[in-house]
Each structure stands twice: as C-alpha cells, then as structure tokens.
Design a protein around this motif. Structure first.
Motif, PDB file in Angstrom:
ATOM      1  N   ARG A 609      85.972  68.070  28.901  1.00  0.00           N
ATOM      2  CA  ARG A 609      85.806  66.788  29.562  1.00  0.00           C
ATOM      3  C   ARG A 609      84.886  66.868  30.775  1.00  0.00           C
ATOM      4  O   ARG A 609      84.328  65.864  31.204  1.00  0.00           O
ATOM      5  CB  ARG A 609      87.170  66.251  30.006  1.00  0.00           C
ATOM      6  CG  ARG A 609      88.029  65.728  28.865  1.00  0.00           C
ATOM      7  CD  ARG A 609      87.506  64.413  28.320  1.00  0.00           C
ATOM      8  NE  ARG A 609      87.298  63.439  29.384  1.00  0.00           N
ATOM      9  CZ  ARG A 609      88.266  62.667  29.894  1.00  0.00           C
ATOM     10  NH1 ARG A 609      89.497  62.775  29.418  1.00  0.00           N
ATOM     11  NH2 ARG A 609      88.009  61.792  30.839  1.00  0.00           N
ATOM     12  N   LEU A 610      84.743  68.067  31.353  1.00  0.00           N
ATOM     13  CA  LEU A 610      83.923  68.226  32.545  1.00  0.00           C
ATOM     14  C   LEU A 610      83.134  69.523  32.469  1.00  0.00           C
ATOM     15  O   LEU A 610      83.604  70.527  31.917  1.00  0.00           O
ATOM     16  CB  LEU A 610      84.786  68.253  33.812  1.00  0.00           C
ATOM     17  CG  LEU A 610      85.526  66.968  34.210  1.00  0.00           C
ATOM     18  CD1 LEU A 610      86.437  67.235  35.401  1.00  0.00           C
ATOM     19  CD2 LEU A 610      84.546  65.843  34.530  1.00  0.00           C
ATOM     20  N   VAL A 611      81.941  69.468  33.019  1.00  0.00           N
ATOM     21  CA  VAL A 611      81.133  70.658  33.273  1.00  0.00           C
ATOM     22  C   VAL A 611      80.927  70.721  34.776  1.00  0.00           C
ATOM     23  O   VAL A 611      80.582  69.717  35.407  1.00  0.00           O
ATOM     24  CB  VAL A 611      79.768  70.596  32.561  1.00  0.00           C
ATOM     25  CG1 VAL A 611      78.920  71.803  32.939  1.00  0.00           C
ATOM     26  CG2 VAL A 611      79.945  70.535  31.058  1.00  0.00           C
ATOM     27  N   CYS A 612      81.144  71.905  35.357  1.00  0.00           N
ATOM     28  CA  CYS A 612      81.043  72.030  36.818  1.00  0.00           C
ATOM     29  C   CYS A 612      80.265  73.286  37.167  1.00  0.00           C
ATOM     30  O   CYS A 612      80.519  74.363  36.606  1.00  0.00           O
ATOM     31  CB  CYS A 612      82.433  72.086  37.450  1.00  0.00           C
ATOM     32  SG  CYS A 612      82.426  72.269  39.246  1.00  0.00           S
ATOM     33  N   ILE A 613      79.328  73.153  38.096  1.00  0.00           N
ATOM     34  CA  ILE A 613      78.610  74.306  38.632  1.00  0.00           C
ATOM     35  C   ILE A 613      78.770  74.329  40.137  1.00  0.00           C
ATOM     36  O   ILE A 613      78.774  73.279  40.791  1.00  0.00           O
ATOM     37  CB  ILE A 613      77.110  74.282  38.255  1.00  0.00           C
ATOM     38  CG1 ILE A 613      76.440  75.590  38.695  1.00  0.00           C
ATOM     39  CG2 ILE A 613      76.390  73.089  38.867  1.00  0.00           C
ATOM     40  CD1 ILE A 613      75.031  75.765  38.182  1.00  0.00           C
ATOM     41  N   VAL A 614      78.941  75.519  40.680  1.00  0.00           N
ATOM     42  CA  VAL A 614      78.982  75.737  42.125  1.00  0.00           C
ATOM     43  C   VAL A 614      77.979  76.829  42.460  1.00  0.00           C
ATOM     44  O   VAL A 614      77.970  77.889  41.820  1.00  0.00           O
ATOM     45  CB  VAL A 614      80.395  76.133  42.602  1.00  0.00           C
ATOM     46  CG1 VAL A 614      80.355  76.633  44.053  1.00  0.00           C
ATOM     47  CG2 VAL A 614      81.346  74.954  42.486  1.00  0.00           C
ATOM     48  N   VAL A 615      77.136  76.551  43.442  1.00  0.00           N
ATOM     49  CA  VAL A 615      76.190  77.538  43.956  1.00  0.00           C
ATOM     50  C   VAL A 615      76.564  77.816  45.406  1.00  0.00           C
ATOM     51  O   VAL A 615      76.605  76.897  46.226  1.00  0.00           O
ATOM     52  CB  VAL A 615      74.733  77.027  43.878  1.00  0.00           C
ATOM     53  CG1 VAL A 615      73.773  78.089  44.419  1.00  0.00           C
ATOM     54  CG2 VAL A 615      74.367  76.656  42.450  1.00  0.00           C
ATOM     55  N   ILE A 616      76.871  79.064  45.710  1.00  0.00           N
ATOM     56  CA  ILE A 616      77.169  79.485  47.077  1.00  0.00           C
ATOM     57  C   ILE A 616      75.901  80.113  47.649  1.00  0.00           C
ATOM     58  O   ILE A 616      75.453  81.158  47.184  1.00  0.00           O
ATOM     59  CB  ILE A 616      78.344  80.480  47.121  1.00  0.00           C
ATOM     60  CG1 ILE A 616      79.595  79.859  46.488  1.00  0.00           C
ATOM     61  CG2 ILE A 616      78.614  80.927  48.548  1.00  0.00           C
ATOM     62  CD1 ILE A 616      80.153  78.680  47.244  1.00  0.00           C
ATOM     63  N   ASP A 617      75.332  79.455  48.654  1.00  0.00           N
ATOM     64  CA  ASP A 617      74.085  79.935  49.248  1.00  0.00           C
ATOM     65  C   ASP A 617      74.382  80.988  50.310  1.00  0.00           C
ATOM     66  O   ASP A 617      75.041  80.698  51.317  1.00  0.00           O
ATOM     67  CB  ASP A 617      73.326  78.770  49.901  1.00  0.00           C
ATOM     68  CG  ASP A 617      73.031  77.648  48.927  1.00  0.00           C
ATOM     69  OD1 ASP A 617      72.144  77.824  48.088  1.00  0.00           O
ATOM     70  OD2 ASP A 617      73.701  76.596  49.010  1.00  0.00           O
ATOM     71  N   ASP A 618      73.893  82.188  50.072  1.00  0.00           N
ATOM     72  CA  ASP A 618      73.914  83.257  51.061  1.00  0.00           C
ATOM     73  C   ASP A 618      75.319  83.606  51.547  1.00  0.00           C
ATOM     74  O   ASP A 618      75.672  83.339  52.710  1.00  0.00           O
ATOM     75  CB  ASP A 618      73.022  82.873  52.258  1.00  0.00           C
ATOM     76  CG  ASP A 618      72.890  84.009  53.268  1.00  0.00           C
ATOM     77  OD1 ASP A 618      73.083  85.175  52.883  1.00  0.00           O
ATOM     78  OD2 ASP A 618      72.596  83.705  54.450  1.00  0.00           O
ATOM     79  N   PRO A 619      76.162  84.214  50.690  1.00  0.00           N
ATOM     80  CA  PRO A 619      77.451  84.721  51.189  1.00  0.00           C
ATOM     81  C   PRO A 619      77.225  85.703  52.334  1.00  0.00           C
ATOM     82  O   PRO A 619      76.193  86.377  52.406  1.00  0.00           O
ATOM     83  CB  PRO A 619      78.042  85.418  49.956  1.00  0.00           C
ATOM     84  CG  PRO A 619      77.350  84.792  48.791  1.00  0.00           C
ATOM     85  CD  PRO A 619      75.973  84.462  49.260  1.00  0.00           C
ATOM     86  N   GLY A 620      78.201  85.799  53.243  1.00  0.00           N
ATOM     87  CA  GLY A 620      78.032  86.560  54.469  1.00  0.00           C
ATOM     88  C   GLY A 620      77.796  88.049  54.275  1.00  0.00           C
ATOM     89  O   GLY A 620      78.131  88.628  53.237  1.00  0.00           O
TER      90      GLY A 620
END
Length: 681
Positions: A609-620
């Motif tokens: 039912r859903l497609v989800c993307i997460v991009v984490i920019d520059d982890p510490g």
C-alpha cells in the motif's frame, strides 16, 4: 323702419405691444443660445481639443470586487491553505497631519502597531513629498555641470498611497475608523491563511501580495484556485458621485476551485516526527522522506529537514586533502530560512548518489535479459576483488561465494559488478533510463486536466552513452555515477510494489488527489510482472534482516507488517572546483568520510500500500568511526517506524495476526544467531 348699423368692411388687425416684442426676442435668444450650447457640447464630445483630451475621463467608473481564492486541502479534506478577507491600513501622506507626531501616536494606539514602525513608514514619505512640492513650485534649482546654467528639475508626482502593516483584527478596524485621522483609510484585502504550512510549508508554498502563486502548490495550482474578480460599472457626475447603474452592470466574482492535494497531513506529521528522531539519533545534517501510494502514484507524505551543525565548516578548497573535519554538505537556502514556504524542496530539487538502493533495478534487468539466474553461484572473492582494468571493489558482507539472489540481499558490490558486465553499454544505460532516471517525474507539458509539478524539479544525472565507459559500467552497478532524487526512487520502486497485471509498471506521480471518477492514469511498463514479483520476493530478506537486528538491540517492538526493502550508502560528491582552483592528484571529489545513507521499502509485502524512502544526509563522525552510518542502521529504523504507524493509520490489516505468528515467521531475537549479517551497504 330702423336701418342696420353700418359695417366696416376693412380687416381688423391687433396691435403688438412692446412687451410682446421683448418676449419674442427673449425666446429667440434662448433658443439660439441652446443651439450654440448644443453645438459646443457636440464639438467637445466628438472633437475635443488636444488640451482637453488630456483631462478627459470616461464618465463610467468601474469598481472591482475581489474573488475568493480556492482552498487547498489535504487528501482527506483538511484545510491546508484558505482565504479570508480583512482590512489593511493605507495612508495618503498628502492629507496626513503635519507635523505628524500627534497623529502618529493616535494611529499607534488605534492600530496596535509600534510607533517606530509607523514613523519609519510615513515620515520619510512626507519629507519626500515636501521636497517634490518645492520642486513643482520652482523653489529647487540645480546647476548644469557642463554649461553652468541654472535650471529647475522636472517635478515628480506626490506619493499618495502608503500601506501600513498587515490585515487588522476586526476590533482594531473599528478603532482605526473611530480615530478619524485625516489621510488614514482602510482597504479590503484577501488574507491567505495556511494552517497546513507547519507540516508542509515547502509543499503548500506561498502567494504574493496580489494573491498570485509564488512557490509550491500555490504556484502549481494557480490557474485552478485563482478567482475571477467581479466588477460594478456606474455612471458618475463631475464630482465622481454615482448617478445610476445600468442593467447588467454588476458581474459577481467567481470563487476559485478547491483542490485536494495527495498529501495526508496526518501521515506528514508522523513522517516529520520519525525523521526528526532519526536525525538526532544519527547526528545527521539533514534528512529527506517521500512516501507514495504505488497503486495510484499519489505522494502522501514528503518531508525535507535540515539541522544546524555548529561543528560543520565550508569545504577548504585550498587544502582539499585535509581530513578530520566535518564539512557542510547541504547547500545553504537563504530563502527557506526567511520564509519556510519558499524553501528549496530537496526531495525533488537536490540529487544524490543512491548507492545500493539502486541495485534492485540493475538486478531485475539483468535477470530479465536472461544474463543471470537467482540460483547461480557467483564468486565474490571473500569481499575483495579487482576488475580487469585494475579497480578495487569491496563488500561489507565478505563471502567467498553467493547466489545471485544473495548478491541482492547482502548487497554485494562484487557480485553486482561481475554479473552486470554481461550487459552491453546500451543495455545498461537503457535500463537506467527505462525506470525514469534522467527525466523529471512531473510532465513539463501536462495533459488536459492534469497539473504541472512543483517548480525546480531536477531530472537527475545519467552519463551519456558517448561518455559511458567500463568504469561507468562498474559504478552504476553499485549505484554510483548516477544522481537521482528521492521522488524518482519511489516512483521506480513502485514497479516492484504493484501486484497482479500491474506488477512491473510505474504510475504517473501525483501531488493532487486522484479523482476516482476521473480518467485512468497511463502507466509505463518497465519489467515483466514475473521479474518484478521475483525481485520483490528476493528483497523481503533485506527487511527481515533489519527486523532481526532491531529485535536483537531491543530498540523496536516486533513489527506488524512484512516489508521488502533495500538499503544504500554512498559518499557525498563535492561538485566542481571554484574557478582558478585545480584539483590535486589523489583527490576523488568526495567529502572525506561523509556519506548519504538511505533505505527504501514497500509493504505489506503481500499487497503493498505504501512505498517509503528515507535519505539521511551526512550521519555524524562518531557514527562513521563506529561503522554505524550505513543505510540499514540510520535510515532503516526510520522507514520501519514510519511504515508501521502509517499502515496502521490507513487501516491496513497486519501481516502477522499475533506475536506468535511473528515468532513463527522468524521475527525473534533467538533467530539472530542464525541470521545473515544482513545488508549494510
């Protein structure tokens, strides 16, 4: 016999008195005067002199009545942006009292505006008007520097209109009217209120002072939500007083159309909460999230967050090989800082290298072409391998051999590079373009009934066939040397999330809620349904490994929904060097030890039912030192939490009927010992 009186046969003529003659002359004179006046009026109307033409105005005045701009709603009808009317102060400086001190105090009390603000708006204008009046009177002279001749400069018109502040509260309107300050007036203005901007400012956008769209959905939907103003025409006298209104002289305004966005503000709120948590956990510079309904192509949530990092500094091009610093990797956005509604939407405008989240597309096409079989065993060299042209390729999960299916699950760079070499340059680049990379998601020329997308969208970057090389072939197989946007990724990933005959197709992406009774959207087939289903089933192992890792760390409860997913991690490119600076030898063009980590998933696997993307920019930096910066460890937990909350909110039945069902399917810490180390890159 009496004789009759004698008759006078002569005709009787009345005598005219002097009074009668005067009356006749008067009538004749008046008639002549009227004729002359009529002729003069006709001459003035038909052929006025040039001097008179400059002062001639139409005797018909037109008053415009503003219309109401249509509302922008979320997919469930919640108000995101609406219009109301209110009154704003404007001042005619030529009529404002001079000296203005007492009037300014009175206006400040009535309007609630600071005295300093009112003075800054009016005093300079009054002074400028005095200067212009002196010029008009010839009191100001100047000397021509070439001829030394003294002359009076051309006078400028006086300023008669100066707006003061924003729309007033209703009780303030009454106070300003009661103050009766000369030169102070009220005008009716539309006010665009955006209760949804707290959750989706850059999506909703902003309107200008004339209520025309400037950015975001306000600009995208401007033609639909803009009203048609009404008008009232009336005939006036010489003093501009209304005389009469002819029939049909009033045309009422037409309200703009209300439009429902595909965004669900409640899903948007959940996404913001979980992404904020993920950024803090990863000490990241920023993050992006896009969630899409693969059945309709509707974007239901889109979030872009940026954090201020006091330890981050601009890249030092004078010493590009320096290490141990954290550089600023996200372009500054001054407009967004001043007005969140004008912020750059990095989900559609900023590209990044997708890393291993790109591998499912290459894996699927290679399998479709018959160049590999899921059960084929690939020599992955214990995690280290050199290409024929001498390039070193390494794996995070180091194994001597893996099946083609395991290559995708464990995200083996070596396996992908080896097998995709079987494709020609044309086949591989064609596969990239086939999924929509290198082109904008929203159409430049929408069909009738469709809308343009949000402004500023990037098409991404795909190497041209002319510049395609063996190095490119290896890089693209691992998700490098290709730049994408998050919205492109969720669209392409929908090919694996659609079921039945629709499996292997991608729908048009929509930011406006789909009308169920409207025309059927055109879909594009990018894969045979059998290959799309095979790729989906293979990626279920990636999500399974993530769930086992989270269960082992006791960070999350057992999941309710089964997902299929892929993680990715890639270095962040710096971009071209400034003019006059040459890149030194050994400089690869990436920020040292700084990455973009991403995770993309769809679910529930049995009927997505859903497609989800997460991009984490520059982890510490601490995450990088401990090797906890990978997509499965930073972006993966965010995706899992968002999907769990979102699917439950939508009323989707859980994949696992009970905890016992989840245990039966392997979602327990006890299974971790026998589970694969999982996909990390």
């Amino acid at each position: 016999m009496i004789a009759p009186p004698a008759t006078n046969t002569s005709r009787w003529r009345p005598t005219r008195s002097r009074a009668d003659c005067c009356a006749a002359a008067t009538v004749f004179g008046i008639a002549a005067f009227l004729v002359v006046m009529l002729g003069r009026v006709a001459q003035l109307q038909l052929r006025p002199s040039e001097d008179l033409r400059q002062h001639l105005n139409d005797r018909v005045s037109v008053v415009r009545e503003p219309g109401v701009r249509g509302e922008i709603l979320d997919r469930r009808g919640r108000l995101a942006a609406g219009t109301r009317f209110g009154y704003r102060i404007f001042v005619d400086p030529t009529r404002f009292p001079v000296p203005p001190d007492e009037a300014l105090i009175k206006l400040a009390d009535a309007s609630g505006l600071p005295m300093s603000y009112l003075a800054s708006r009016l005093v300079p204008t009054i002074a400028e008007n005095e200067r212009r009046a002196a010029m008009a009177a010839g009191e100001v002279t100047r000397v021509d520097p070439e001829t030394n001749a003294v002359y009076s400069p051309k006078p400028l018109p006086l300023s008669r209109y100066r707006t003061i502040g924003d729309v007033l509260e209703d009780w303030r309107v009454d106070s300003v009217r009661a103050a009766k300050i000369p030169g102070v007036y009220l005008e009716l203005r539309g006010v665009r209120e955006t209760p949804g901007s707290a959750l989706a400012a850059s999506i909703i956008g902003k309107v200008g002072v004339d209520h025309a769209g400037l950015a975001g959905a306000e600009l995208m939907l401007d033609n639909a939500v803009s009203p048609t103003p009404g008008r009232l025409s009336y005939v006036r006298d010489a003093f501009s007083h209304p005389l009469w209104i002819e029939q049909g002289a009033y045309v009422p305004p037409t309200r703009g159309r209300d439009v429902r966005l595909s965004i669900d503000l409640e899903l948007q709120r959940m996404a913001i909460e979980e992404l904020e948590r993920g950024l803090v956990d990863a000490d990241a510079a920023g993050g992006r999230l896009v969630m899409l309904d693969p059945l309709t192509g509707e974007i239901v949530a889109m979030v872009d967050l940026v954090r201020d990092l006091p330890d981050a500094v601009p890249f030092d091009w004078n010493n590009p090989l320096a290490t141990g610093r954290r550089y600023i990797t996200i372009r500054p956005d001054p407009n967004g800082r001043a007005h969140p509604e004008l912020a750059r939407n990095r989900c559609i405008e900023d590209v990044y290298e997708p890393g291993s989240t790109f591998k499912p597309f290459m894996w699927a096409v290679t399998t479709e072409l018959g160049l590999a079989d899921p059960g084929e065993v690939i020599d992955t060299g214990g995690g280290n391998w050199y290409t024929a042209y001498g390039r070193h390729v390494a794996d995070v999960v180091k194994k001597d051999r893996q099946t083609w299916a395991e290559v995708l699950i464990n995200s083996s760079n070596i396996g992908m590079a080896k097998v995709t070499r079987r494709m020609s340059d044309e086949q591989m680049r064609g596969a990239v373009v086939r999924f929509g990379f290198g082109s904008r998601v929203f159409p430049d020329k929408p069909e009738p009934g469709q809308f343009r997308g949000l402004p500023g969208e990037s098409p991404g970057i795909v190497t041209s066939l002319k510049s395609w090389s063996k190095y490119t072939q290896t890089s693209v197989a691992m998700g490098h040397e290709v730049a994408v946007t998050p919205i492109q990724m969720v669209r392409a990933y929908s090919a694996f999330a659609r079921t039945g005959d629709a499996a292997g197709t991608i729908p048009p992406v929509r930011l406006v809620a789909r009308d169920i009774d409207g025309p059927t959207d055109r879909v594009v087939r990018v894969l045979p349904s059998t290959i799309a289903n095979l790729t989906r089933e293979t990626m279920r192992g990636v999500a399974h490994n993530l769930d086992l890792r989270l269960a082992r760390s006791k960070e999350e409860p057992l999941p309710k929904y089964d997902l299929f997913a892929k993680s990715g991690t890639a270095e962040i490119p710096i971009g071209p060097a400034p003019k006059g600076i040459k890149k030194p030898r050994g400089f690869k063009g990436y920020y040292p030890n700084q990455y973009n980590a991403s995770f993309i998933a769809a679910g529930p696997s049995e009927s997505p039912r859903l497609v989800c993307i997460v991009v984490i920019d520059d982890p510490g930096p601490d995450r990088v030192r401990r090797r906890l910066h990978y997509g499965s460890q930073t972006a993966g937990p965010v995706v899992r939490r968002v999907m769990e909350r979102s699917l439950a909110y939508l009323g989707v039945p859980p994949s696992f009927a009970s905890e016992a069902d989840a245990v039966a399917q392997g979602h327990t810490p006890a299974e971790v010992r026998t589970a694969s180390a999982g996909s990390q890159r």
